[in-house]
Scaffold this motif. Structure first.
Motif, PDB file in Angstrom:
ATOM      1  N   GLU A  33       9.027   3.018  -0.014  1.00  0.00           N
ATOM      2  CA  GLU A  33       8.444   4.262   0.525  1.00  0.00           C
ATOM      3  C   GLU A  33       7.121   4.158   0.151  1.00  0.00           C
ATOM      4  O   GLU A  33       6.460   5.416   0.497  1.00  0.00           O
ATOM      5  CB  GLU A  33       8.566   4.968  -1.244  1.00  0.00           C
ATOM      6  N   GLY A  34       6.662   2.923  -0.009  1.00  0.00           N
ATOM      7  CA  GLY A  34       5.123   2.906   1.078  1.00  0.00           C
ATOM      8  C   GLY A  34       3.898   2.267  -0.302  1.00  0.00           C
ATOM      9  O   GLY A  34       4.549   1.342  -0.920  1.00  0.00           O
ATOM     10  N   HIS A  35       2.662   2.297   0.013  1.00  0.00           N
ATOM     11  CA  HIS A  35       2.264   1.193   0.051  1.00  0.00           C
ATOM     12  C   HIS A  35       1.203   1.642  -2.232  1.00  0.00           C
ATOM     13  O   HIS A  35       0.835   1.071  -2.653  1.00  0.00           O
ATOM     14  CB  HIS A  35       1.220   0.736   0.257  1.00  0.00           C
ATOM     15  N   ARG A  36       1.347   3.207  -1.826  1.00  0.00           N
ATOM     16  CA  ARG A  36       0.341   4.189  -2.718  1.00  0.00           C
ATOM     17  C   ARG A  36       0.704   3.232  -3.655  1.00  0.00           C
ATOM     18  O   ARG A  36       0.002   2.943  -5.067  1.00  0.00           O
ATOM     19  CB  ARG A  36       0.187   5.326  -2.701  1.00  0.00           C
ATOM     20  N   ALA A  78       2.850  -4.173   6.484  1.00  0.00           N
ATOM     21  CA  ALA A  78       3.769  -3.244   6.552  1.00  0.00           C
ATOM     22  C   ALA A  78       4.977  -3.768   8.592  1.00  0.00           C
ATOM     23  O   ALA A  78       5.961  -3.461   8.127  1.00  0.00           O
ATOM     24  CB  ALA A  78       3.138  -1.633   6.866  1.00  0.00           C
ATOM     25  N   SER A  84       7.509   1.804   5.333  1.00  0.00           N
ATOM     26  CA  SER A  84       6.544   3.191   5.671  1.00  0.00           C
ATOM     27  C   SER A  84       4.888   2.559   6.004  1.00  0.00           C
ATOM     28  O   SER A  84       4.310   1.764   5.171  1.00  0.00           O
ATOM     29  CB  SER A  84       6.736   3.990   5.134  1.00  0.00           C
ATOM     30  N   THR A  85       4.389   2.815   6.525  1.00  0.00           N
ATOM     31  CA  THR A  85       2.680   3.270   6.515  1.00  0.00           C
ATOM     32  C   THR A  85       2.198   4.283   6.173  1.00  0.00           C
ATOM     33  O   THR A  85       1.378   5.173   6.528  1.00  0.00           O
ATOM     34  CB  THR A  85       2.130   2.689   8.333  1.00  0.00           C
ATOM     35  N   SER A  86       2.558   5.274   6.246  1.00  0.00           N
ATOM     36  CA  SER A  86       2.458   7.303   6.106  1.00  0.00           C
ATOM     37  C   SER A  86       1.776   6.892   5.014  1.00  0.00           C
ATOM     38  O   SER A  86       1.293   7.862   5.305  1.00  0.00           O
ATOM     39  CB  SER A  86       4.001   7.609   5.545  1.00  0.00           C
ATOM     40  N   ASP A  87       1.602   6.576   4.210  1.00  0.00           N
ATOM     41  CA  ASP A  87       0.366   6.830   2.852  1.00  0.00           C
ATOM     42  C   ASP A  87      -0.305   6.388   3.154  1.00  0.00           C
ATOM     43  O   ASP A  87      -0.892   5.323   1.797  1.00  0.00           O
ATOM     44  CB  ASP A  87       1.648   6.637   1.961  1.00  0.00           C
TER      45      ASP A  87
END
Length: 221
Positions: A33-36, A78, A84-87
Motif C-alpha cells: 500500500e506504499g512505502h510510508r 517500486a 504503488s508510488t502514490s505515497d
C-alpha cells in the motif's frame, strides 16, 4: 570499536512476518500500500533502539540520505516490485524524520558505507552533489560515527550485501525480501564482520578526501 550486543528485544514485524530466530518479510507485502508505513516502522524501531549499525555497499544509508536521493531510492525499489508510488512524498518525509535519531542522546550509531555506492551512483549528478554535501557534514560530529570503505582496499572478508544491526536484530535487504535475523549466534557473526570492516574503513580527513574527489569527478562529468 567492538560492539557489545544489548539485551533489548525487537518488536514484532508490522507485517506479521513472525518473531522466529530468522524470518523473511517480502517487500511486496510490506509496501503493497506504499512505502510510508514501512518507514514509520523503522522510525519507531530506531527511536527505541540504543545501538544502530549500518553497513551499506550499494547506496547511501537511509539515515544520511537527502530528500531527493531518498525519493529516487523509493522509486527505483517500486519499479521491479510493481508497488504503488502514490505515497512516496510521505515516505520521504518519514525517512527524514528518522534522521532525528542521529541527534538523540544515549545512542550508539555507527554508519559504514562503501565508496562503491558513490562510484556507481544510480542517481543524477545534481542529486549526488547535494548528497555528497550531506555526507561531508556527517564526518566529524561526536554523536554519529561515519566511515567509508575505499575502493581498491583489500578487505579480509567478502561482503555479499549490506545489512543493518539494530540492537540485537540483523536486517538484510534483497530485491524481493527483507531478512531479519534474531538468533544470537548468527547476530554475533554479523557483528564481528562489521567490526572488522569498520577497522579497515576511513574516517575524518581521509573520508572527507574521498567525498571531495567524488564531487570533483561529478563536476567534470
Amino acid at each position: 570499536m567492538p560492539w557489545a550486543r544489548p539485551k533489548t528485544r525487537w518488536p514484532p514485524c508490522a507485517t506479521s512476518c513472525g518473531t522466529f530466530a530468522s524470518s523473511n518479510c517480502p517487500w511486496r507485502r510490506q509496501v503493497r500500500e506504499g512505502h510510508r508505513q514501512r518507514q514509520q516502522q523503522d522510525l519507531t524501531d530506531e527511536q527505541a533502539a540504543t545501538t544502530i549499525r549500518a553497513v551499506d555497499t550499494a547506496a547511501v544509508p537511509g539515515l544520511l540520505q537527502t530528500p531527493d536521493y531518498a525519493r529516487h531510492v523509493f522509486e527505483s525499489q517500486a519499479a521491479p516490485l510493481g508497488t504503488s508510488t502514490s505515497d512516496i512524498d510521505d515516505a520521504v518525509r518519514v525517512r527524514m524524520q528518522r534522521q532525528n535519531v542521529l541527534y538523540a542522546p544515549g545512542k550508539t550509531i555507527q554508519i559504514l558505507m562503501a565508496e562503491t555506492a558513490l562510484v556507481n551512483p544510480v542517481r543524477p549528478a545534481g542529486i549526488m552533489a547535494g548528497q555528497l554535501d550531506r555526507l561531508t557534514v556527517a564526518v566529524g560530529p561526536p554523536n554519529v560515527e561515519f566511515r567509508i570503505l575505499p575502493v581498491g582496499r583489500t578487505v579480509r572478508h567478502v561482503l555479499w550485501r549490506g545489512y543493518w544491526i539494530v540492537d540485537d536484530v540483523v536486517l538484510i535487504e534483497t530485491v524481493s525480501d527483507e531478512l531479519r535475523i534474531r538468533d544470537p549466534d548468527q547476530v554475533a557473526i554479523y557483528t564481528r564482520l562489521a567490526d572488522r570492516l569498520w577497522d579497515q574503513a576511513d574516517e575524518g580527513d581521509d573520508a572527507r578526501r574521498i567525498l571531495a574527489e567524488t564531487a570533483a569527478r561529478l563536476r567534470v562529468t
